[in-house]
Motif scaffolding. Structure first.
Motif, PDB file in Angstrom:
ATOM      1  N   ARG A  16     -47.234 -45.480  57.670  1.00  0.00           N
ATOM      2  CA  ARG A  16     -45.912 -45.620  57.029  1.00  0.00           C
ATOM      3  C   ARG A  16     -46.086 -46.044  55.562  1.00  0.00           C
ATOM      4  N   GLN A  17     -46.963 -47.029  55.351  1.00  0.00           N
ATOM      5  CA  GLN A  17     -47.158 -47.535  53.987  1.00  0.00           C
ATOM      6  C   GLN A  17     -47.686 -46.433  53.067  1.00  0.00           C
ATOM      7  N   GLU A  18     -48.688 -45.723  53.561  1.00  0.00           N
ATOM      8  CA  GLU A  18     -49.364 -44.689  52.761  1.00  0.00           C
ATOM      9  C   GLU A  18     -48.446 -43.503  52.443  1.00  0.00           C
ATOM     10  N   VAL A  19     -47.632 -43.097  53.432  1.00  0.00           N
ATOM     11  CA  VAL A  19     -46.869 -41.846  53.279  1.00  0.00           C
ATOM     12  C   VAL A  19     -45.393 -42.088  52.953  1.00  0.00           C
ATOM     13  N   LEU A  20     -44.803 -43.099  53.588  1.00  0.00           N
ATOM     14  CA  LEU A  20     -43.337 -43.263  53.496  1.00  0.00           C
ATOM     15  C   LEU A  20     -42.886 -44.409  52.597  1.00  0.00           C
ATOM     16  N   ARG A  21     -43.761 -45.399  52.374  1.00  0.00           N
ATOM     17  CA  ARG A  21     -43.344 -46.587  51.627  1.00  0.00           C
ATOM     18  C   ARG A  21     -44.359 -46.934  50.542  1.00  0.00           C
ATOM     19  N   ARG A 111     -35.405 -36.794  55.092  1.00  0.00           N
ATOM     20  CA  ARG A 111     -35.519 -36.651  53.642  1.00  0.00           C
ATOM     21  C   ARG A 111     -35.193 -35.198  53.283  1.00  0.00           C
ATOM     22  N   THR A 112     -34.499 -35.001  52.189  1.00  0.00           N
ATOM     23  CA  THR A 112     -34.130 -33.627  51.825  1.00  0.00           C
ATOM     24  C   THR A 112     -35.378 -32.764  51.647  1.00  0.00           C
ATOM     25  N   THR A 113     -36.484 -33.388  51.231  1.00  0.00           N
ATOM     26  CA  THR A 113     -37.722 -32.632  51.014  1.00  0.00           C
ATOM     27  C   THR A 113     -38.340 -32.137  52.330  1.00  0.00           C
ATOM     28  N   GLY A 136     -34.338 -42.399  48.932  1.00  0.00           N
ATOM     29  CA  GLY A 136     -33.865 -41.146  48.337  1.00  0.00           C
ATOM     30  C   GLY A 136     -32.835 -40.426  49.183  1.00  0.00           C
ATOM     31  N   PRO A 137     -32.515 -39.172  48.816  1.00  0.00           N
ATOM     32  CA  PRO A 137     -31.461 -38.424  49.514  1.00  0.00           C
ATOM     33  C   PRO A 137     -31.898 -37.924  50.901  1.00  0.00           C
TER      34      PRO A 137
END
Ligand SMILES: CC(C)(COP(=O)(O)OP(=O)(O)OC[C@H]1O[C@@H](n2cnc3c(N)ncnc32)[C@H](O)[C@@H]1OP(=O)(O)O)[C@@H](O)C(=O)NCCC(=O)NCCS
Length: 146
Positions: A16-21, A111-113, A136-137
């Motif tokens: 989570r830390q590496e990719v999302l936060r 996430r929109t991405t 983000g969106p």
């Protein structure tokens, strides 16, 4: 060879830390409901290394009426392991778990991405895009589990 198995909330934090936060404090990697007895964390291991994660919460949503809805959170594949089918495998693993629990709907805030990734797996948007602070969106997305 890769395998998917249940992991602990603590085991998800590094991904989570590496990719999302990225760049956010470690406590931002703890999500509400992580420790509930009904919550399940799945990890995809590639040759023994944790390559991707997803968390499944028994969390209804009034949008889906009385259907038994499960929420996904924290879907993430390490950047070194993306675009190899691991995300799709994790999503299928989460859906299989929901099915065994009698769930009828899977939903989440995407996430929109990542919307295109989920659309390929048969999910659709519900409502307009909205903002989640510091992230983000997003769009709410869902799919009926048959
Ligand atoms: C989004 C994510 C989970 C996808 O996992 P992945 O392992 O890279 O994806 P897969 O290799 O399983 O891709 C499956 C399909 O979706 C497509 N896809 C993957 N990421 C995509 C994206 N962001 N947008 C559109 N399509 C995407 C792939 O091209 C592939 O298509 P194909 O079946 O036609 O070949 C991963 O890229 C990730 O962790 N991203 C950063 C964090 C994130 O956005 N998480 C989601 C939060 S809601």
């Amino acid at each position: 060879m890769n395998t998917i198995r249940q992991i602990t909330a603590e085991e998800t934090y590094i991904v989570r830390q590496e990719v999302l936060r990225k760049g956010q404090p470690p406590e931002s990697c703890r999500f509400d409901g992580d420790e509930l007895p009904t919550t399940v964390h799945l990890g995809l291991f590639d040759n023994g290394m944790l390559a991707g994660i997803v968390t499944v919460l028994d969390h209804g949503n009034p949008v889906f009426g009385t259907g038994k809805a499960f929420q996904l959170r924290g879907m993430a594949v390490r950047t070194t392991h993306q675009m190899k089918g691991f995300g799709a495998a994790l999503l299928s693993g989460a859906e299989a778990f929901v099915k065994t629990e009698g769930g009828t709907v899977v939903w989440f805030n995407a996430r929109t991405t990542a919307v295109g990734f989920y659309e390929k797996a048969g999910y659709q948007k519900n409502g307009p895009a909205f903002e989640i602070g510091n992230v983000g969106p997003h769009y709410m997305m869902f799919k009926a589990i048959l």
